[in-house]
Design an enzyme around this catalytic site. Structure first.
Site, PDB file in Angstrom:
ATOM      1  N   LYS A  41      21.122  23.035 -11.999  1.00  0.00           N
ATOM      2  CA  LYS A  41      21.004  21.277 -12.003  1.00  0.00           C
ATOM      3  C   LYS A  41      20.877  20.296 -10.889  1.00  0.00           C
ATOM      4  CE  LYS A  41      25.007  20.730 -14.317  1.00  0.00           C
ATOM      5  NZ  LYS A  41      25.351  21.970 -14.094  1.00  0.00           N
TER       6      LYS A  41
ATOM      7  N   LYS B 113      26.291  11.739  -7.319  1.00  0.00           N
ATOM      8  CA  LYS B 113      26.509  12.353  -8.443  1.00  0.00           C
ATOM      9  C   LYS B 113      27.955  11.392  -8.522  1.00  0.00           C
ATOM     10  CE  LYS B 113      27.958  17.126  -9.179  1.00  0.00           C
ATOM     11  NZ  LYS B 113      27.192  17.990 -10.414  1.00  0.00           N
TER      12      LYS B 113
END
Length: 242
Positions: A16, A35
């Site tokens: 990812k 994030k």
């Protein structure tokens, strides 16, 4: 403003972060990379958003909302550390603020789509739905493993997105092996069917070893034109016949 692109995976360690970095590297203008919850790192260690910025270059603005020291699901890590979990409304507010300043916002999840972020069971999908409530368009990019077993995980993730009305732009193979076996080669044809969305790239294994100078051309060769690259699914499949 482009849709906010949520990057999720069929599981952990599927590529990812490297896929997020490849997408960011091909953006021609400043891009924000969020994030929401980083796990498994100490306070001074570089996180996934920092790795994206390292590889993709100075146009990337890395943002992290919460950090938990143990390498666990965010809800578990937060609970064990005695730290507050992430709430969908707070994540959506942060995304909206970034979207007000950047045409492109990438949000990288932890693990797979339905990993829990709090005790109420909120997931990355709930973060995306909360963004919609603020008027933001959202899409998902699914990073899949290459080999045997990936079709089921891909289909389950795609079904979960469809059930929630969340659009899946496509799938990217996060780590393509140097010597793909039969199942891996067959998956080139089968992954789009499992996902109900096109295959938009395949990153060769070892991508993390690239320097910023070599990463952008690597990204361009690994991602399809809809993500800013030159990768062609038909040609790639022909080069790896089943």
């Amino acid at each position: 403003m482009s849709p906010v692109l949520f990057v999720t995976g069929t599981g952990t360690e599927v590529g990812k972060t490297l896929t997020t970095a490849a997408v960011a590297a091909l953006c021609p203008e400043p891009v924000a990379v969020l994030k929401p919850g980083q796990t498994g790192l100490g306070p001074d260690e570089p996180g996934d958003a920092d790795e994206v910025a390292r590889l993709a270059g100075p146009l990337v603005r890395p943002v992290e909302l919460a950090r938990y020291p143990e390498p666990l699901a965010p809800e578990t890590a937060a609970r064990r550390a005695g730290l507050p979990p992430l709430a969908p409304a707070d994540v959506a507010k942060a995304v909206a603020e970034l979207a007000a300043e950047h045409r492109t916002v990438l949000v990288e999840g932890a693990g797979g789509l339905l990993v829990r972020y709090d005790e109420r069971g909120h997931t990355l999908a709930d973060f995306a739905l909360a963004c919609r409530l603020l008027g933001l368009d959202v899409e998902f990019l699914l990073v899949a493993a290459a080999g045997l077993g990936t079709l089921n995980a891909t289909a389950l993730t795609a079904e979960a997105l469809h059930h929630r009305g969340l659009p899946l732009r496509g799938t990217v193979i996060g780590s393509w092996p140097a010597a793909p076996d039969l199942a891996t080669r067959c998956n080139l044809a089968d992954l789009p069917t499992a996902a109900g969305a096109p295959l938009l790239g395949a990153l060769p294994s070892g991508a993390a070893a690239h320097t910023p100078a070599t990463f952008r051309p690597f990204a361009a060769a690994s991602l399809a034109p809809s993500l800013g690259g030159t990768w062609n699914a038909t040609a790639f499949a022909a080069a790896h016949p089943a």
